[in-house]
Design a protein around this motif. Sequence first.
Motif, PDB file in Angstrom:
ATOM      1  N   THR A   1       0.810  -1.145  -0.035  1.00 21.90           N
ATOM      2  CA  THR A   1       0.112  -0.002   0.015  1.00 21.90           C
ATOM      3  C   THR A   1       0.835   1.319  -0.058  1.00 21.90           C
ATOM      4  OG1 THR A   1      -0.156  -0.238   2.372  1.00 21.90           O
ATOM      5  CG2 THR A   1      -1.943  -1.331   1.296  1.00 21.90           C
ATOM      6  N   LYS A   2       1.894   1.280   0.831  1.00 21.73           N
ATOM      7  CA  LYS A   2       2.956   2.479   0.814  1.00 21.73           C
ATOM      8  C   LYS A   2       4.165   2.103   1.201  1.00 21.73           C
ATOM      9  CE  LYS A   2       1.191   3.721   5.481  1.00 21.73           C
ATOM     10  NZ  LYS A   2       0.639   4.713   6.311  1.00 21.73           N
ATOM     11  N   ILE A   3       5.214   2.949   0.827  1.00 23.75           N
ATOM     12  CA  ILE A   3       6.523   2.842   1.183  1.00 23.75           C
ATOM     13  C   ILE A   3       7.204   4.143   1.419  1.00 23.75           C
ATOM     14  CG2 ILE A   3       6.775   0.811  -0.418  1.00 23.75           C
ATOM     15  CD1 ILE A   3       8.232   2.501  -2.395  1.00 23.75           C
ATOM     16  N   LYS A   4       8.564   3.834   1.951  1.00 26.39           N
ATOM     17  CA  LYS A   4       9.231   4.873   2.375  1.00 26.39           C
ATOM     18  C   LYS A   4      10.820   4.545   1.929  1.00 26.39           C
ATOM     19  CE  LYS A   4      11.083   8.166   6.095  1.00 26.39           C
ATOM     20  NZ  LYS A   4      12.276   7.589   5.912  1.00 26.39           N
ATOM     21  N   THR A   5      11.321   5.349   1.362  1.00 21.53           N
ATOM     22  CA  THR A   5      12.662   5.199   1.231  1.00 21.53           C
ATOM     23  C   THR A   5      13.680   6.054   1.800  1.00 21.53           C
ATOM     24  OG1 THR A   5      12.919   6.242  -0.909  1.00 21.53           O
ATOM     25  CG2 THR A   5      12.181   4.063  -1.007  1.00 21.53           C
ATOM     26  N   GLN A   6      14.996   5.679   2.066  1.00 21.21           N
ATOM     27  CA  GLN A   6      15.951   6.507   2.635  1.00 21.21           C
ATOM     28  C   GLN A   6      17.406   5.738   2.194  1.00 21.21           C
ATOM     29  OE1 GLN A   6      15.974   7.170   6.745  1.00 21.21           O
ATOM     30  NE2 GLN A   6      17.820   8.342   6.833  1.00 21.21           N
ATOM     31  N   GLY A   7      17.878   6.331   1.145  1.00 19.20           N
ATOM     32  CA  GLY A   7      18.928   5.794   0.582  1.00 19.20           C
ATOM     33  C   GLY A   7      18.856   4.469  -0.107  1.00 19.20           C
ATOM     34  N   ALA A   8      19.267   3.369   0.297  1.00 18.83           N
ATOM     35  CA  ALA A   8      19.090   2.051  -0.280  1.00 18.83           C
ATOM     36  C   ALA A   8      18.075   1.339   0.522  1.00 18.83           C
ATOM     37  CB  ALA A   8      20.381   1.103  -0.485  1.00 18.83           C
ATOM     38  N   SER A   9      17.695   2.084   1.665  1.00 20.06           N
ATOM     39  CA  SER A   9      16.759   1.156   2.578  1.00 20.06           C
ATOM     40  C   SER A   9      15.244   1.746   2.419  1.00 20.06           C
ATOM     41  CB  SER A   9      17.075   1.661   4.086  1.00 20.06           C
ATOM     42  OG  SER A   9      18.389   1.141   4.449  1.00 20.06           O
ATOM     43  N   MET A  10      14.284   0.605   2.558  1.00 22.49           N
ATOM     44  CA  MET A  10      13.140   0.887   2.283  1.00 22.49           C
ATOM     45  C   MET A  10      12.056   0.144   3.270  1.00 22.49           C
ATOM     46  SD  MET A  10      10.879  -0.339  -1.119  1.00 22.49           S
ATOM     47  CE  MET A  10      11.785   0.374  -2.225  1.00 22.49           C
ATOM     48  N   GLU A  11      11.048   0.801   3.615  1.00 20.71           N
ATOM     49  CA  GLU A  11      10.111   0.166   4.624  1.00 20.71           C
ATOM     50  C   GLU A  11       8.728   0.405   4.034  1.00 20.71           C
ATOM     51  OE1 GLU A  11       9.664   3.826   8.011  1.00 20.71           O
ATOM     52  OE2 GLU A  11      10.779   1.872   8.551  1.00 20.71           O
ATOM     53  N   GLY A  12       7.948  -0.556   4.255  1.00 17.46           N
ATOM     54  CA  GLY A  12       6.688  -0.491   3.679  1.00 17.46           C
ATOM     55  C   GLY A  12       5.425  -1.042   4.590  1.00 17.46           C
ATOM     56  N   VAL A  13       4.375  -1.036   3.901  1.00 19.47           N
ATOM     57  CA  VAL A  13       3.185  -1.769   4.625  1.00 19.47           C
ATOM     58  C   VAL A  13       2.546  -2.702   3.465  1.00 19.47           C
ATOM     59  CG1 VAL A  13       1.006  -1.487   5.984  1.00 19.47           C
ATOM     60  CG2 VAL A  13       2.799   0.215   6.259  1.00 19.47           C
ATOM     61  N   PHE A  14       1.932  -3.794   3.980  1.00 15.66           N
ATOM     62  CA  PHE A  14       1.474  -4.819   3.128  1.00 15.66           C
ATOM     63  C   PHE A  14      -0.104  -4.445   3.397  1.00 15.66           C
ATOM     64  CE2 PHE A  14       5.004  -7.704   4.092  1.00 15.66           C
ATOM     65  CZ  PHE A  14       5.533  -7.733   2.538  1.00 15.66           C
ATOM     66  N   LYS A  15      -0.836  -4.633   2.355  1.00 18.95           N
ATOM     67  CA  LYS A  15      -2.451  -4.857   2.256  1.00 18.95           C
ATOM     68  C   LYS A  15      -2.863  -5.883   3.030  1.00 18.95           C
ATOM     69  CE  LYS A  15      -4.550  -3.280  -1.494  1.00 18.95           C
ATOM     70  NZ  LYS A  15      -5.217  -3.492  -2.777  1.00 18.95           N
ATOM     71  N   ASN A  16      -2.283  -7.101   2.796  1.00 25.90           N
ATOM     72  CA  ASN A  16      -2.718  -8.047   3.467  1.00 25.90           C
ATOM     73  C   ASN A  16      -1.501  -8.862   4.300  1.00 25.90           C
ATOM     74  OD1 ASN A  16      -5.426  -8.292   2.401  1.00 25.90           O
ATOM     75  ND2 ASN A  16      -4.738  -9.036   0.618  1.00 25.90           N
ATOM     76  N   ASP A  17      -1.362  -9.409   5.520  1.00 25.27           N
ATOM     77  CA  ASP A  17      -0.324  -9.847   6.171  1.00 25.27           C
ATOM     78  C   ASP A  17       0.544 -10.950   5.347  1.00 25.27           C
ATOM     79  OD1 ASP A  17      -1.345  -8.168   7.931  1.00 25.27           O
ATOM     80  OD2 ASP A  17      -2.014  -9.849   9.505  1.00 25.27           O
ATOM     81  N   VAL A  18       1.537 -11.037   5.655  1.00 27.85           N
ATOM     82  CA  VAL A  18       2.490 -12.122   4.839  1.00 27.85           C
ATOM     83  C   VAL A  18       3.320 -12.715   5.739  1.00 27.85           C
ATOM     84  CG1 VAL A  18       4.550 -12.198   3.171  1.00 27.85           C
ATOM     85  CG2 VAL A  18       2.414 -10.354   2.840  1.00 27.85           C
ATOM     86  N   LYS A  19       3.479 -14.109   5.371  1.00 28.42           N
ATOM     87  CA  LYS A  19       4.343 -15.082   6.262  1.00 28.42           C
ATOM     88  C   LYS A  19       5.635 -15.060   5.501  1.00 28.42           C
ATOM     89  CE  LYS A  19       0.556 -17.395   8.440  1.00 28.42           C
ATOM     90  NZ  LYS A  19      -0.117 -18.889   8.598  1.00 28.42           N
ATOM     91  N   TYR A  20       6.847 -14.863   6.227  1.00 28.44           N
ATOM     92  CA  TYR A  20       7.963 -14.945   5.558  1.00 28.44           C
ATOM     93  C   TYR A  20       8.970 -15.450   6.565  1.00 28.44           C
ATOM     94  CZ  TYR A  20      12.418 -13.812   3.010  1.00 28.44           C
ATOM     95  OH  TYR A  20      13.572 -14.079   2.473  1.00 28.44           O
ATOM     96  N   PRO A  21       9.725 -16.576   6.246  1.00 30.56           N
ATOM     97  CA  PRO A  21      10.203 -16.842   4.892  1.00 30.56           C
ATOM     98  C   PRO A  21       9.301 -18.120   4.528  1.00 30.56           C
ATOM     99  CG  PRO A  21      11.836 -17.578   6.415  1.00 30.56           C
ATOM    100  CD  PRO A  21      10.826 -17.155   7.079  1.00 30.56           C
ATOM    101  N   ASP A  22       8.580 -18.974   5.334  1.00 36.17           N
ATOM    102  CA  ASP A  22       7.446 -19.716   5.103  1.00 36.17           C
ATOM    103  C   ASP A  22       6.294 -19.787   5.898  1.00 36.17           C
ATOM    104  OD1 ASP A  22       8.092 -20.857   7.537  1.00 36.17           O
ATOM    105  OD2 ASP A  22      10.023 -21.749   6.974  1.00 36.17           O
ATOM    106  N   ASP A  23       5.328 -20.634   5.534  1.00 40.25           N
ATOM    107  CA  ASP A  23       4.093 -20.646   6.169  1.00 40.25           C
ATOM    108  C   ASP A  23       4.181 -20.615   7.939  1.00 40.25           C
ATOM    109  OD1 ASP A  23       3.033 -20.147   3.843  1.00 40.25           O
ATOM    110  OD2 ASP A  23       2.509 -22.251   3.338  1.00 40.25           O
ATOM    111  N   LYS A  24       5.153 -21.269   8.292  1.00 43.77           N
ATOM    112  CA  LYS A  24       5.409 -21.438   9.725  1.00 43.77           C
ATOM    113  C   LYS A  24       5.592 -20.344  10.515  1.00 43.77           C
ATOM    114  CE  LYS A  24       7.078 -26.154   9.223  1.00 43.77           C
ATOM    115  NZ  LYS A  24       8.070 -27.301   9.563  1.00 43.77           N
ATOM    116  N   ALA A  25       6.031 -19.064   9.803  1.00 43.61           N
ATOM    117  CA  ALA A  25       6.216 -17.861  10.366  1.00 43.61           C
ATOM    118  C   ALA A  25       5.075 -16.957  10.645  1.00 43.61           C
ATOM    119  CB  ALA A  25       7.195 -17.116   9.455  1.00 43.61           C
TER     120      ALA A  25
END
Length: 632
Positions: A59-83
């Motif tokens: 939905t949205k992001i913010k960058t600072q140099g090479a770093s980026m942070e953002g917000v998902f529309k729907n929650d995400v499990k990473y790196p797998d479904d157990k997380a």
Amino acid sequence: MPRIPGGRTFWIIVLSLLAVNYLSVAFFAPGKAKSVTIPYDAPSGAPGFLQQVAKGNVTKIKTQGASMEGVFKNDVKYPDDKADAVKNFETEIPSYEIYDSARLQSVLKAAKVDITAQPINDGRGFLTNLILGFGPVILLVFLFVWLSRRAAGGQMGAIGAFGRSKARRVEGNDQRVTFKDVAGIDEAKGELTEVVDFLKNPEKYQKLGGRIPRGVLLAGRPGTGKTLLARAVAGEAGVPFFSVSASEFVEAIVGIGASRVRDLFKQAKEAAPAIIFIDELDAIGRSRSAGNSFGGGNDEREQTLNQILTEMDGFETGDTVIVLGATNRAEILDQALLRPGRFDRRVTVPPPDKDGRKKILEVHTRSLPLDSDVDLDDIAAISPGMVGADIANLANEAALLAARRGHTKVQRLDFTDSLEKIILGAPRGIILSDEEKRRTAYHEAGHAIVGMMTPGADPVRKVSIIPRTMSLGVTISSPDNERTNYDVDYLHGRIRVALGGRIAEELVYDSISAGAESDIQQLTGIARQMVGRWGMSQAIGPIAVIPSDSQGPLLPGVSEVSETTQQLIDTEVRRIVEEQYQIVTRLLTDHRDKLDSLTERLLEEETLDMDDAYNAAGVPIPRVAANEPSVA
């Protein structure tokens, strides 16, 4: 290792403030939401950043140099479904994408992703930012100010602490000592009764224009009860009592003593009516005349004395503060202290007489269970010359000795043995040979026989050949009645008794020993004072050629004597001693049988009391005698 600056208190304050700052941030900050770091571009099926943008899940992001942070529309499990499923993410933009940012922007616009310049996952509010931004600065400023004040006031604070009075204050209600606890010095108590009445009822004197003495000087031998008498005055009046030793005023820093005097008098005036007690006044009140100071004056002592004089002059008519001073050497005090308006009343605290000693014994034995054979009047009679402190020590030693012996009550023997221990010392654990023991017995028997056979001499109270301290034996003589003056015959008798031991050895063994050392010192001192101080020599006449104990050689009234006069003094001293030597030699020669009889009994018993000693010598027991105790 260098020492860490600051004390324990300093570091406790620093750590406490840091903990407060940390807890404040933790309490007010809502916290940062949980996020997950994902790859910028991932293989097919993995939740990478570009893949989630393509799915429309960003939905949205913010960058600072090479770093980026953002917000998902729907929650995400990473790196797998157990997380755990998270809504926020972070990632790093590759450098080739930064250089070719147009392609990334087109992808983000196509996915309708909001690009913002504000922190996306920052849970801090205004108050949190304020604390984090200015809290450490405020803490450092506070510590800087505190350290600056401490550094600036360190030396002045130390001087201020030095300048404060060290007097011990006792409130009137806490002072338990009264005139009932003071005995044997009724004359001194009578003079101080007026002081107590003034402190209780100052209006009675003030309305008639009377003024109580501002200072009262208590003068007397050590242990006569000067401090006890001052405490009793405060206890009777029920007023605050400021007690300080004169030596506590003086420090290495000039001016500290005067500052302490000012602080002491200030406290006393604020607590008025009150009593200031200065013990050992001669420590700072010594005369400032040049005759007593060979090395120049002491600036600190003189400034302190001057401040005391000024403060005592500064009392107003309505001030109800009385200064009590105590000294053992009133004759060396500065005359400015003794003039009217300062220490204008002198109370002499003399050693108690027989009745006084009995009253003191009654005070100090109130808490002791006494046996029926204890006669306080008899104990007072055999302890002449003792002052209040000595008698208190005698009662305590008797109680301790009775406890060691397992007695249920303190007996007369406990008192007499304690008196012997105080005067002579504890017995030594040495074993004399038979020859040494017999020689010692003849020596002590010589003293005793001369004392028994000399008219007007003090009665012999005890003879012992038990080694004590530095002596191998002892003969104790003490009077039945007090003597206030010494005549020539009595002093000659004292010299004869002192010579008795040496002459007895000479008669029996035809030789002399070193055991008469203290006897010779004693008789020499008596003879020299007879010649040089008391005018008892016709060759010298009624003039003082030897200074008294309290006078120096340069004081007025005692001039330096010529060499001829010194030789004449020595000649007269030798004449007096030699005359008594001949008398004692004839006496012991004529009564050799008494000497031998007493010696044999001493060898059997080792210690003889008065009755046993006189019976062993075959001499009638005297009933009346006079003067101070003498030990030979």
